[in-house]
Each structure stands twice: as C-alpha cells, then as structure tokens.
Design an enzyme around this catalytic site. Structure first.
Site, mmCIF file in Angstrom:
data_model
loop_
_atom_site.group_PDB
_atom_site.id
_atom_site.type_symbol
_atom_site.label_atom_id
_atom_site.label_comp_id
_atom_site.label_asym_id
_atom_site.label_seq_id
_atom_site.Cartn_x
_atom_site.Cartn_y
_atom_site.Cartn_z
ATOM 1 C CG ASP A 255 -2.040 1.069 1.206
ATOM 2 O OD1 ASP A 255 -2.697 1.054 0.272
ATOM 3 O OD2 ASP A 255 -1.912 1.874 2.071
ATOM 4 C CD GLU B 220 -2.310 2.283 -3.184
ATOM 5 O OE1 GLU B 220 -3.538 2.769 -3.656
ATOM 6 O OE2 GLU B 220 -2.022 2.228 -2.073
#
EC number: 3.2.1.20
Length: 557
Positions: free
Chosen positions: A201, A256
């Site tokens: 993330d 990400e």
C-alpha cells in the site's frame, strides 16, 4: 524478459475485499471462512492468485488500512487458524495468496504508537514523525489525503504527529533503521507461513523530503500538497527490503505507487533494479478527474483518445524492461462497467465484456476485482447515510459543509460517480436475502440490482460475463504472445480502440468499440482474410460496422 519468465507474469490475480465477500458467522461482515467456502468458484473461473485486502487486527477507521497488530487476524474476519485453513485450502487447489502490506503508517492504537506518544524520549518516539509547531500552527501546510491538516496535536507531549491519511493513521518514520528491521521481520514471518507475496500500500510514500517542507497550495484551500511521493530514499529502502526479505522467497510483489510515470516505474520494477516485480499506476484512472481543482470528485467521462495514449505509453515504455499490472478497478475506485463502460441494462453485459477483452490481452498481470466477473455496477446511493467510506464522508464535510464549494445535490452526484463504496458493496452471490452475502444486516448496503446481477445467474447462463472472463483467462494461458509479444497501437486518433500484440508469429489483433453507437471500423492490418476469431462479445461480425461496445480478437496468420 522472455528468457526468464516468472510465474506471476503468466498469472491472473483475483482481488478479494474480505469485508464484502461472504459472511459465515451471521454478523453482516465477510470473513475468512467465507473466502475458503468459495475457493472452488475462483478455481473454476481460472484465476491463479488471490490478493487479500488487509485482514490484520485493526480499529477499522479506514477499513483495515489502520493496523494495530500485524501478526494477528482481525476478530471480524476470524482467527489465525481460519487463515491457515484458507492458505492450505488455496494451495491444495493450486491457488496462491498474496497479502496487503501497509507499512507507510499504522493505527494510532498500535502498541508502538501508544508508547511513542507517552513522552519525548522513549525508544519508539522516532518510529513516527513528531514535530513542534510554529506557535499554534502545524509544522507545515500539508493536507491529509482525507482532508484537513496532515498533523495532529497531542496534548500529552505537546507536539504534533504526522498522518498523511486519517488522524488514526500515523506515518511511520522509515529513516529509523530499527523501524525498518522490525518491518522486515514481520514480512519474513508471513512469508515463512507460506504466503506468496505482497501488494504494498502507498509504498512510494515511505520516504519523505528532508525537513518536511511546505507544499504548493492547492486551489481553494489553505493547505498544500503533502511532499511524500517518490522521496529521496525510497529506492534505497526498497532495495534494502528486497535484499533482506523479498529475494529470499519465490514470491510476487506489486507496489501501489500514485503519481508515477513509466520512467518512474522502471526504477521501482525494472528487471535490474532489485526492488518490486510490478507497480500499480493510476494515470488511466485520473483522466476523468475534475478540471476545477476537485480531483477525483468528478462526473466526467474518460476521453478515449487519452486513455489509448496512456495505455500505449505504459505498454511500450515497460516492454522488455519491466512488467505492467493491468486493472480497471479495485477497492478504491468505482466499478469498471459504470466508469469506463455503460451500466444501463441494454449495454452492461456487452460493455463489461468489451472492457475485459481490452485489458486481458495486454502485456502484464491482470487483476480482477471481486464481482467484476459478474459485471457488478456502482451502487448509485442517493442518501449520504448509505455511505461508510471515510474518504467520501470527509470529502462531503470539506466540500459541502465547511468550504461550501458544492451544493449537497452536486456532491451526492459526485459521490455516486466516484465513491470507494461503489466497489465495496457486498458480493452478489444469488437472489436470496442480501444477495446471499449474509443473513444479517450487512455492514454496507447491498446493491439492489442483485436480483438481476449475481453469481448464480451468471453460472447458469453460458453467455454471461462470468463465462466470458473464464474464456479470456484461458486465452491468456494458451497464447504465449499475450505474455511475450510486443504491443502496437493502431489508429490512435480513431473513435475505436485497436491494437496488435505479438512477436510476428500468430499475432493477436484486438478491435474494441467504447461507445453506445455504431461506428465504421478502420480496417488496415486487421482485415486479413486468414484471420481467426478467438473471442467476441457478438455472435457474428457485420461488415463495415462496429456495434455498441463490440469487441473482437483475431489471431493473424
């Protein structure tokens, strides 16, 4: 790259949002046992890898992206024994599982943050960013992703801590080597359990600019952009992570990375960089953003010519040097068929199939978000009370209540088009109560169209979106040119999308209509009399016409 094909380059990934997948313990929240119960469904679809959104212990301020214990399972989802059962059952079916890794920040309820905030001299103080303000002003002008200042004042030690997301998500200080080592130890623990990789993330935010300087002011705002992406030491940190952990296992990693270009991606995922296997890029998802300083809160449609250029830039820019991740939607976006296709009943199935055709024959690893294979649509909520997403509720408060830039009706239209809750509504399994997701009140309202759109109906219909996805996955596994071939965009400025993919032998050509009107197709190299149709969302082709959302894939001799 052809000489060293990795397993993840030939894989198809299915993203499971556990909270919304299947509830088995009657509390309205999906759980790990619910995922295990549907492994045969996923195996039948043909996917290779399951990506789980966070299942760690969490107060759920941001639906699990605020982690209070990285080595415990959230009670909502079950137990570690439930996870071990899921992992073993997946592996028994030849399916791999990758975890969501959130190490830019923790929850403010993480034991280390609790100890960090006790005083200014404890050993965990430097695991986070603590700064004194300028009088009553925050240390800098950064705006948090969910609105407001990125700094929160703490009375106990009379300093501010940095949170680039919510106040309950304090940022970790990766400059601290002890912090980094603790992250690597935790990652190794999961990999030793047998997980097959990580989706990381906001991983390109772990290195902040030295001194944490002010950012340029945003339009209509007192706040500036947080200077946190692609920082000066991010590649150093990721190379260290790779050396200490990732290189020791046969796994896949995807980062990400908001705001990256193809040139940036080569630094994160280049074959010779020793960092990540691939990155998630978001350029194609920003083409419909507001042109009036409102970012994602827009009702614009994506311009096709611009979309084709972005996809082409990434296909060509990474070819032979790095690897693409391919996706239309995920847990942070609206549903693909509502955003890029047409979710009206007359066009939903055709446009969902067309979008799948476009994506799955590009070079890269495709990601299917749960329900995408059914053609699930946006929720189209009409009341603010229906939303649960912290980003959506914060945006309404900021743009309507506080700054009064938008009317309530205007903002509700923008939420309906762009809220993350559009993709988070429960999975639609059948026509039973709550779409078969749960027999209790679900944590988020079920999309009322579940009686028409559900897995049971799809599996009973040979012409469904589900079976079309299954066929596309089979084609990817069958034709090496999808994995290895070069990409060529055809007729860049035309009102259709055509491209070729191959290596000169058995090339594949895709012809795609992104509109609800008929157009005259551009022919050229696709008008090969020996071409063999591999897949189409229409029964037979009509000469000199592309019908609404029509898609054809040919194998050229």
């Amino acid at each position: 790259m052809a000489a060293t094909i990795k397993w993840w380059q030939q894989a198809v990934v299915y993203q499971v949002y556990p909270r919304s997948f299947q509830d088995t313990n009657h509390d309205g929240i999906g759980d790990l046992k619910g995922i295990t119960a549907h492994l045969d469904y996923l195996k039948q679809l043909g996917i290779d890898v399951i990506w789980l959104n966070p299942i760690y212990r969490s107060p759920n301020d941001d639906n699990g992206y605020d982690i209070s214990d990285y080595q415990q399972i959230a009670a909502d989802f079950g137990t570690m024994a439930d996870f071990d059962e899921l992992l073993q059952a997946a592996h028994d079916r030849g399916l791999k599982i990758i975890m969501d890794l959130v190490v830019n920040h923790t929850s403010d309820e993480h034991p280390r943050f609790k100890r960090s905030r006790q005083d200014r001299t404890n050993q965990y103080r430097d695991f986070y960013f603590w700064r004194s303000g300028n009088g009553k002003k925050a240390p800098n002008n950064w705006e948090a992703a969910f609105g407001g200042s990125a700094w929160q004042y703490d009375e106990q030690t009379q300093q501010y801590y940095l949170h680039t997301f919510s106040t309950k998500q304090p940022d970790l200080n990766w400059e601290n080597p002890t912090l980094r080592e603790s992250v690597y130890t935790m990652m190794t623990w999961w990999l030793n359990k047998g997980v097959d990789g990580f989706r990381m993330d906001v991983i390109n935010q772990i290195s902040k600019l030295p001194g944490l300087p002010d950012g340029p002011l945003k339009p209509h705002s007192q706040f500036g952009d947080a200077r946190v992406t692609n920082g000066p030491r991010v590649h150093e940190f990721l190379q260290e992570m790779n050396q200490e952990v990732l290189s020791q296992f046969d796994i896949m990693t995807v980062g990400e990375t908001h705001g990256v270009t193809p040139a940036d991606a080569l630094k994160y995922a280049g074959a010779d960089q020793h960092e990540l296997d691939m990155v998630f890029e978001f350029q194609h998802l920003r083409l419909d953003n507001s042109q009036h300083g409102l970012g994602k809160w827009s009702t614009r449609k994506t311009p096709l010519v611009a979309l084709k250029k972005v996809i082409s830039d990434w296909q060509v820019g990474l070819e032979g040097r790095a690897w693409n991740s391919l996706f239309w939607n995920n847990h942070d976006t609206p549903r693909a068929v509502s955003r890029f296709g047409d979710d009206r009943p007359a066009y939903r199935v055709r446009s969902a199939k067309m979008l799948a055709t476009c994506l799955h024959l590009l070079q890269g690893t495709p990601y299917i978000y749960q329900g995408e294979e059914l053609g699930m649509t946006d929720a189209h909520f009409t009341e603010l009370a229906s939303y649960r997403d912290i980003e959506s509720l914060s945006a309404y408060r900021d743009l309507v209540t506080e700054r009064q830039l938008l009317s309530p009706a205007d903002m509700m239209a923008r939420l309906a088009a762009a809220s993350r809750d559009n993709s988070r509504t429960p999975m639609q399994w059948d026509t039973e109560v709550n779409a078969g997701f749960s027999d209790a009140a679900p944590w988020l309202t079920v999309n009322p169209n579940y009686r028409q759109i559900n897995a049971a109906a799809a599996l009973a219909d040979p012409d469904s979106v589900w079976y079309y996805y299954q066929h596309l996955i089979q084609l990817r596994h069958q034709y090496p040119s999808v994995t290895l071939g070069s990409f060529e965009l055809l007729w860049a400025d035309d009102p259709q999308y055509s491209y070729m993919h191959g290596n000169g032998k058995a090339d594949l050509a895709s012809l795609l209509q992104f509109h609800s009107r008929d157009t005259v197709p551009t022919t050229g190299s696709i008008s090969d009399p020996t071409a063999k149709c591999l897949i189409s969302n229409y029964g037979e082709q009509q000469p000199n016409k592309l019908r609404p959302y029509e898609a054809w894939v040919y194998q050229l001799a």
